[in-house]
Structure formats: structure tokens, C-alpha cells
Design a protein around this motif. Structure first.
Motif, PDB file in Angstrom:
ATOM      1  N   LYS A 107      42.954  45.277 131.049  1.00  0.00           N
ATOM      2  CA  LYS A 107      42.223  44.341 130.191  1.00  0.00           C
ATOM      3  C   LYS A 107      43.237  43.364 129.583  1.00  0.00           C
ATOM      4  CE  LYS A 107      38.279  46.334 130.787  1.00  0.00           C
ATOM      5  NZ  LYS A 107      37.787  47.452 130.003  1.00  0.00           N
ATOM      6  N   PRO A 108      42.773  42.197 129.132  1.00  0.00           N
ATOM      7  CA  PRO A 108      43.740  41.211 128.607  1.00  0.00           C
ATOM      8  C   PRO A 108      44.495  41.713 127.380  1.00  0.00           C
ATOM      9  CG  PRO A 108      41.531  40.264 128.784  1.00  0.00           C
ATOM     10  CD  PRO A 108      41.397  41.729 129.083  1.00  0.00           C
ATOM     11  N   TYR A 109      45.710  41.164 127.199  1.00  0.00           N
ATOM     12  CA  TYR A 109      46.481  41.362 125.971  1.00  0.00           C
ATOM     13  C   TYR A 109      46.349  40.083 125.133  1.00  0.00           C
ATOM     14  CZ  TYR A 109      50.258  41.248 122.651  1.00  0.00           C
ATOM     15  OH  TYR A 109      50.955  41.100 121.481  1.00  0.00           O
ATOM     16  N   ILE A 110      46.158  40.235 123.831  1.00  0.00           N
ATOM     17  CA  ILE A 110      46.049  39.062 122.941  1.00  0.00           C
ATOM     18  C   ILE A 110      47.076  39.190 121.823  1.00  0.00           C
ATOM     19  CG2 ILE A 110      44.522  37.756 121.379  1.00  0.00           C
ATOM     20  CD1 ILE A 110      42.123  38.938 122.892  1.00  0.00           C
ATOM     21  N   GLY A 111      47.900  38.156 121.630  1.00  0.00           N
ATOM     22  CA  GLY A 111      48.876  38.147 120.542  1.00  0.00           C
ATOM     23  C   GLY A 111      48.267  37.532 119.287  1.00  0.00           C
ATOM     24  N   SER A 305      40.323  41.422 114.419  1.00  0.00           N
ATOM     25  CA  SER A 305      39.406  40.328 114.065  1.00  0.00           C
ATOM     26  C   SER A 305      40.017  38.984 114.434  1.00  0.00           C
ATOM     27  CB  SER A 305      39.097  40.381 112.562  1.00  0.00           C
ATOM     28  OG  SER A 305      38.348  39.254 112.184  1.00  0.00           O
ATOM     29  N   CYS A 306      41.309  38.855 114.137  1.00  0.00           N
ATOM     30  CA  CYS A 306      42.000  37.590 114.423  1.00  0.00           C
ATOM     31  C   CYS A 306      42.130  37.366 115.935  1.00  0.00           C
ATOM     32  CB  CYS A 306      43.371  37.606 113.753  1.00  0.00           C
ATOM     33  SG  CYS A 306      44.168  36.008 113.729  1.00  0.00           S
ATOM     34  N   ALA A 307      42.283  38.451 116.692  1.00  0.00           N
ATOM     35  CA  ALA A 307      42.350  38.321 118.162  1.00  0.00           C
ATOM     36  C   ALA A 307      41.042  37.723 118.678  1.00  0.00           C
ATOM     37  CB  ALA A 307      42.599  39.689 118.789  1.00  0.00           C
ATOM     38  N   TYR A 308      39.960  38.010 117.976  1.00  0.00           N
ATOM     39  CA  TYR A 308      38.640  37.490 118.369  1.00  0.00           C
ATOM     40  C   TYR A 308      38.462  36.035 117.911  1.00  0.00           C
ATOM     41  CZ  TYR A 308      33.502  37.227 118.631  1.00  0.00           C
ATOM     42  OH  TYR A 308      32.211  36.857 118.908  1.00  0.00           O
ATOM     43  N   PHE A 309      38.799  35.760 116.639  1.00  0.00           N
ATOM     44  CA  PHE A 309      38.502  34.439 116.063  1.00  0.00           C
ATOM     45  C   PHE A 309      39.622  33.410 116.261  1.00  0.00           C
ATOM     46  CE2 PHE A 309      35.578  36.876 113.177  1.00  0.00           C
ATOM     47  CZ  PHE A 309      34.426  36.216 113.536  1.00  0.00           C
ATOM     48  N   ASN A 310      40.879  33.879 116.216  1.00  0.00           N
ATOM     49  CA  ASN A 310      41.979  32.921 116.188  1.00  0.00           C
ATOM     50  C   ASN A 310      43.228  33.473 116.884  1.00  0.00           C
ATOM     51  OD1 ASN A 310      43.481  30.664 115.566  1.00  0.00           O
ATOM     52  ND2 ASN A 310      43.772  31.206 113.411  1.00  0.00           N
ATOM     53  N   PRO A 311      43.120  33.763 118.208  1.00  0.00           N
ATOM     54  CA  PRO A 311      44.266  34.336 118.921  1.00  0.00           C
ATOM     55  C   PRO A 311      45.387  33.315 119.104  1.00  0.00           C
ATOM     56  CG  PRO A 311      42.510  33.777 120.454  1.00  0.00           C
ATOM     57  CD  PRO A 311      41.955  33.533 119.080  1.00  0.00           C
ATOM     58  N   ILE A 312      46.600  33.783 119.355  1.00  0.00           N
ATOM     59  CA  ILE A 312      47.684  32.865 119.744  1.00  0.00           C
ATOM     60  C   ILE A 312      47.336  32.350 121.131  1.00  0.00           C
ATOM     61  CG2 ILE A 312      50.122  32.723 120.400  1.00  0.00           C
ATOM     62  CD1 ILE A 312      50.733  34.772 118.219  1.00  0.00           C
ATOM     63  N   LYS A 313      47.275  31.014 121.244  1.00  0.00           N
ATOM     64  CA  LYS A 313      46.827  30.448 122.517  1.00  0.00           C
ATOM     65  C   LYS A 313      48.012  30.288 123.477  1.00  0.00           C
ATOM     66  CE  LYS A 313      42.909  28.320 120.318  1.00  0.00           C
ATOM     67  NZ  LYS A 313      43.270  28.753 118.945  1.00  0.00           N
ATOM     68  N   THR A 314      47.910  30.939 124.620  1.00  0.00           N
ATOM     69  CA  THR A 314      48.962  30.849 125.627  1.00  0.00           C
ATOM     70  C   THR A 314      48.365  31.247 126.975  1.00  0.00           C
ATOM     71  OG1 THR A 314      50.985  31.879 126.431  1.00  0.00           O
ATOM     72  CG2 THR A 314      49.710  33.180 124.917  1.00  0.00           C
ATOM     73  N   GLU A 316      50.077  32.801 129.285  1.00  0.00           N
ATOM     74  CA  GLU A 316      50.687  34.059 129.737  1.00  0.00           C
ATOM     75  C   GLU A 316      50.902  34.995 128.548  1.00  0.00           C
ATOM     76  OE1 GLU A 316      52.045  34.660 133.037  1.00  0.00           O
ATOM     77  OE2 GLU A 316      53.057  32.795 133.602  1.00  0.00           O
ATOM     78  N   PRO A 317      49.838  35.585 128.006  1.00  0.00           N
ATOM     79  CA  PRO A 317      49.996  36.414 126.796  1.00  0.00           C
ATOM     80  C   PRO A 317      50.963  37.580 126.970  1.00  0.00           C
ATOM     81  CG  PRO A 317      47.728  36.514 127.639  1.00  0.00           C
ATOM     82  CD  PRO A 317      48.426  35.485 128.444  1.00  0.00           C
ATOM     83  N   LEU A 318      51.061  38.128 128.184  1.00  0.00           N
ATOM     84  CA  LEU A 318      51.971  39.273 128.372  1.00  0.00           C
ATOM     85  C   LEU A 318      53.438  38.873 128.213  1.00  0.00           C
ATOM     86  CD1 LEU A 318      50.223  41.308 131.206  1.00  0.00           C
ATOM     87  CD2 LEU A 318      50.676  42.075 128.870  1.00  0.00           C
ATOM     88  N   LEU A 319      53.689  37.556 128.214  1.00  0.00           N
ATOM     89  CA  LEU A 319      55.079  37.113 128.014  1.00  0.00           C
ATOM     90  C   LEU A 319      55.384  36.807 126.542  1.00  0.00           C
ATOM     91  CD1 LEU A 319      55.677  34.784 131.115  1.00  0.00           C
ATOM     92  CD2 LEU A 319      56.168  37.220 130.843  1.00  0.00           C
ATOM     93  N   LEU A 320      54.382  36.951 125.672  1.00  0.00           N
ATOM     94  CA  LEU A 320      54.621  36.680 124.247  1.00  0.00           C
ATOM     95  C   LEU A 320      55.688  37.630 123.713  1.00  0.00           C
ATOM     96  CD1 LEU A 320      51.021  36.173 122.798  1.00  0.00           C
ATOM     97  CD2 LEU A 320      52.868  34.493 122.808  1.00  0.00           C
ATOM     98  N   GLU A 321      56.550  37.087 122.856  1.00  0.00           N
ATOM     99  CA  GLU A 321      57.620  37.914 122.287  1.00  0.00           C
ATOM    100  C   GLU A 321      57.454  38.044 120.780  1.00  0.00           C
ATOM    101  OE1 GLU A 321      61.518  36.858 123.503  1.00  0.00           O
ATOM    102  OE2 GLU A 321      60.863  36.402 125.536  1.00  0.00           O
ATOM    103  N   ALA A 322      58.122  39.036 120.198  1.00  0.00           N
ATOM    104  CA  ALA A 322      58.086  39.223 118.744  1.00  0.00           C
ATOM    105  C   ALA A 322      58.910  38.131 118.070  1.00  0.00           C
ATOM    106  CB  ALA A 322      58.646  40.592 118.399  1.00  0.00           C
ATOM    107  N   PHE A 323      58.447  37.679 116.885  1.00  0.00           N
ATOM    108  CA  PHE A 323      59.256  36.689 116.139  1.00  0.00           C
ATOM    109  C   PHE A 323      59.280  37.069 114.662  1.00  0.00           C
ATOM    110  CE2 PHE A 323      55.772  34.323 114.143  1.00  0.00           C
ATOM    111  CZ  PHE A 323      54.697  34.614 114.979  1.00  0.00           C
ATOM    112  N   SER A 324      60.406  36.746 114.000  1.00  0.00           N
ATOM    113  CA  SER A 324      60.564  37.196 112.625  1.00  0.00           C
ATOM    114  C   SER A 324      59.982  36.244 111.580  1.00  0.00           C
ATOM    115  CB  SER A 324      62.048  37.438 112.329  1.00  0.00           C
ATOM    116  OG  SER A 324      62.755  36.236 112.522  1.00  0.00           O
ATOM    117  N   LYS A 325      60.119  34.925 111.812  1.00  0.00           N
ATOM    118  CA  LYS A 325      59.647  33.960 110.804  1.00  0.00           C
ATOM    119  C   LYS A 325      58.655  32.992 111.426  1.00  0.00           C
ATOM    120  CE  LYS A 325      63.073  33.641 107.210  1.00  0.00           C
ATOM    121  NZ  LYS A 325      63.897  34.815 107.441  1.00  0.00           N
ATOM    122  N   GLY A 326      57.728  32.471 110.629  1.00  0.00           N
ATOM    123  CA  GLY A 326      56.827  31.461 111.181  1.00  0.00           C
ATOM    124  C   GLY A 326      55.667  31.193 110.279  1.00  0.00           C
TER     125      GLY A 326
END
Ligand code: KG4
Ligand code: ZN
Length: 326
Positions: A107-111, A305-314, A316-326
Motif C-alpha cells: 500500500k502507498p507510503y505517505i510522509g 489525519s494529516c496524511a489524509y488532508f494534507n500529505p507531503i506532496k511528492t 516518490e514518497p518512499l524516497l522521502l527522508e527525515a529532516f530536523s528543521k522546517g
């Protein structure tokens, strides 16, 4: 649509299943507070190791809660996790667990951005709809966000130094309360006089918050009593000063942008005085809303909930990486 969420950005290992962004089907939070209280704050490496040892049990328990409602892992439509901001070692645990689950169940991964997750805590078990103004007050952030639509948001004010939760914890610490002191300070304030001491409010722009002067003033006040400070009155006065500043600025910004709906989010949204002051705005014609207490501090239901309403748009979600600030 059923989304499985994982949160591991700081000191809570959490997983949840949420239906259509609003209905909480399963919700598990394993807190590390006891471990970090010994050190007076979160030690990132210790936190990451605790996430590693907790994550499997938290995921299993979440699936068990869902199974009680006849929902099996194969019924999940997507797996999501916080990708940041947060402690990278901690984030990696939840991020890789969610990616692994998405590969295993095909199934899809959503960041998800943690801060947008906090905003979405307001949609859980509620029928709140944008547009609204959101005061986000957590351990690491203080922002006023103009939420025009589920996926259209703009930061219209933020702190220039400490975050509100951080100041609650630091003020609590100088009064001898253990980490995280915010909730303990809130409790003691109920026994104190909020107008016992006059503490300074920073003179900054309408789109800025500043709490470092207040933090120093509390320290000086405590020191002036030479070992026997009236803790309840100092707690209550500090809480009155910071919550009135937060609510007044947020209300003024709501007026400026012509938005009559104001909501809270983040761990400090659990604060009793802040909630009371927010709800009092109803008398002046605002509609107000705050998440249920268990959805104010870090949890995974808000991430699902946020994955449903406001996911990080990309793409290739499986390539998303962790980030410390933003
Ligand atoms: O959102 P959160 O769980 O974690 C971050 O993303 O930072 O917020 C944690 C912060 C801590 O600083 C904690 O002391 C504060 O929220 N907090 C409170 C209360 N409950 C939690 N501060 C004031 N009053 C409370 N009742
Ligand atoms: Zn948080």
C-alpha cells in the motif's frame, strides 16, 4: 479511507488508525517521559533507542485495537509517518517502520510534516472545516497559521526566540518542577493568584512572539525570594502573562485577516488557562475550537489525519527522508 499513522519525532512512540481523516479507529501512545525526567530534558540518542525498543509493540497494539473493530492490516489503505521536523534519529525509526509496512502490505507510503499534523489534530472527532486561524504552541514551535484550506496554509506569525512550550518547561524548572514541567505548572497555577506579580510582555511586531525576557524575569523573581518562592503565585502569574499574550496576538491577527474562527494546536493547547481564554473569545463573536486533550500533545492520530488532508506532496514518497528543521 483507512490510514495507519506513526509518530516518533521526539519522546512519544505512537501509532494510530484513522478513517477519512476524522474518525479515530485505534490510538496508542508510549511516552518516554520517565526516562528523560532523570536528565531534565530529552537526550536525542536515548530517545532514538527507546523508539526502537517500543515501536514493534506499539504497532502490534494498534493492529489489535483495529482488529477489535474487525479491521485487519489488509484493510489499511496507506501507511504514513512524520518525516520532520524533529530529532532525526527518532524520526528514522517511525519513518522506516511505516515504509516497511507499506512494502509488506503493498500500500502507498505517505510522509507528513509534524507541524501540519498538529493543525490536523483539530479535525479528529470533529466537523471543523477551514478557513480558520490556528495558534500552534508546542515544545519546539510557536506560530500563528492562516489555514485557508486543508492543504493551503500560511505562517503569519512566529516566535523570534523560545517556543511557548519550551518557556513553560524552563519556568517550571527554575521552580523545581521536573521535566516536562508545563503540565505541572498548569496544575499549580490553579492554586495561585494570576495577578500576584506583574511580568513583562515583549514589545515586538504584531507578527512576532518573544519569550526570552519573560523567562529571565521568572528566574529573577524566583531568585529574589532566596530559596522560598511563592511557587503557586509565580506559576499563575507566569501562565496569565504568556497565555494572554498568545491569545491577544492571535485574536488581533484573526481580525486583521477577517477570519472569525480560531483554533489551538500543539502540546501547550492542553493548557487550562489558554483554552479558557480561547473559549472566552466566543463572547466577542469568534467561533473557537481546541483538540481533545489526548490529541494536543504528540500522537499518531493527528499524523494519520494529516496524511489524509494534507500529505507531503511528492511523486516518490518512499524516497522521502527525515529532516530536523522546517
Ligand atoms: O506538541 P508537543 O507534545 O511536542 C512537540 O512537538 O514539541 O508539546 C510538548 C510541550 C511541552 O513543552 C510541554 O511542557 C507542553 O507541551 N505542555 C503544556 C501542557 N501540556 C503539555 N504546557 C502548558 N500547559 C500544559 N497543560
Ligand atoms: Zn509535537
Amino acid at each position: 479511507m483507512l490510514i495507519f499513522g506513526i509518530e516518533s519525532s521526539c519522546d512519544e512512540t505512537a501509532a494510530a488508525v484513522v478513517k477519512d481523516g476524522r474518525e479515530v479507529v485505534a490510538n496508542v501512545v508510549a511516552s518516554q517521559i520517565k526516562t528523560h525526567a532523570k536528565y531534565g530534558g530529552v537526550i536525542p540518542e536515548v530517545a532514538a533507542r527507546e523508539h526502537l525498543s517500543a515501536i514493534n509493540a506499539v504497532i502490534d497494539e494498534t493492529f489489535e485495537q483495529a482488529a477489535a473493530l474487525n479491521i485487519s492490516p489488509d484493510d489499511i489503505d496507506a501507511f504514513s509517518s512524520t518525516t520532520g521536523p524533529g530529532l532525526v534519529g527518532c524520526l528514522l525509526v517511525g519513518l522506516n517502520a511505516a515504509k516497511a509496512l507499506s512494502l509488506v502490505y503493498n500500500k502507498p507510503y505517505i510522509g507528513v510534516n509534524h507541524l501540519q499534523g498538529h493543525v490536523c489534530a483539530n479535525f479528529l472527532e470533529s466537523d471543523l472545516t477551514p478557513p480558520f486561524i490556528c495558534l500552534l504552541v508546542s515544545g519546539g514551535h510557536t506560530q500563528v497559521i492562516k489555514v485557508d484550506n486543508y492543504d493551503k496554509q500560511e505562517i503569519i506569525a512566529s516566535t523570534i526566540d523560545d517556543a511557548a512550550g519550551e518557556v513553560f518547561d524552563k519556568a517550571a524548572r527554575v521552580m523545581g518542577l521536573s521535566y516536562p514541567g508545563g503540565v505541572k505548572l498548569d496544575k499549580l497555577s490553579k492554586e495561585g493568584n494570576p495577578f500576584a506579580f506583574s511580568l513583562p510582555k515583549a514589545k515586538v511586531k504584531e507578527n512576532e512572539f518573544s519569550f526570552s525576557g519573560l523567562k529571565t524575569a521568572v528566574l529573577r523573581l524566583v531568585q529574589s525570594f532566596e530559596g522560598n518562592p511563592p511557587v503557586n503565585d509565580i506559576c499563575a502569574s507566569f501562565q496569565e502573562t504568556i497565555t494572554s499574550d498568545l491569545i491577544n496576538k492571535t485574536r488581533n491577527l484573526a481580525c486583521k485577516y477577517g477570519i472569525k474562527k480560531i483554533v489551538l494546536s500543539g502540546g501547550v493547547a492542553a493548557n487550562s488557562a489558554l483554552r479558557k481564554k480561547l473559549f472566552e473569545l466566543e463572547k466577542s463573536g469568534f467561533k473557537t475550537f481546541a483538540p481533545k486533550m489526548q490529541f494536543c500533545t504528540d500522537n499518531a492520530a493527528m499524523i494519520a489525519s494529516c496524511a489524509y488532508f494534507n500529505p507531503i506532496k511528492t511523486k516518490e514518497p518512499l524516497l522521502l527522508e527525515a529532516f530536523s528543521k522546517g
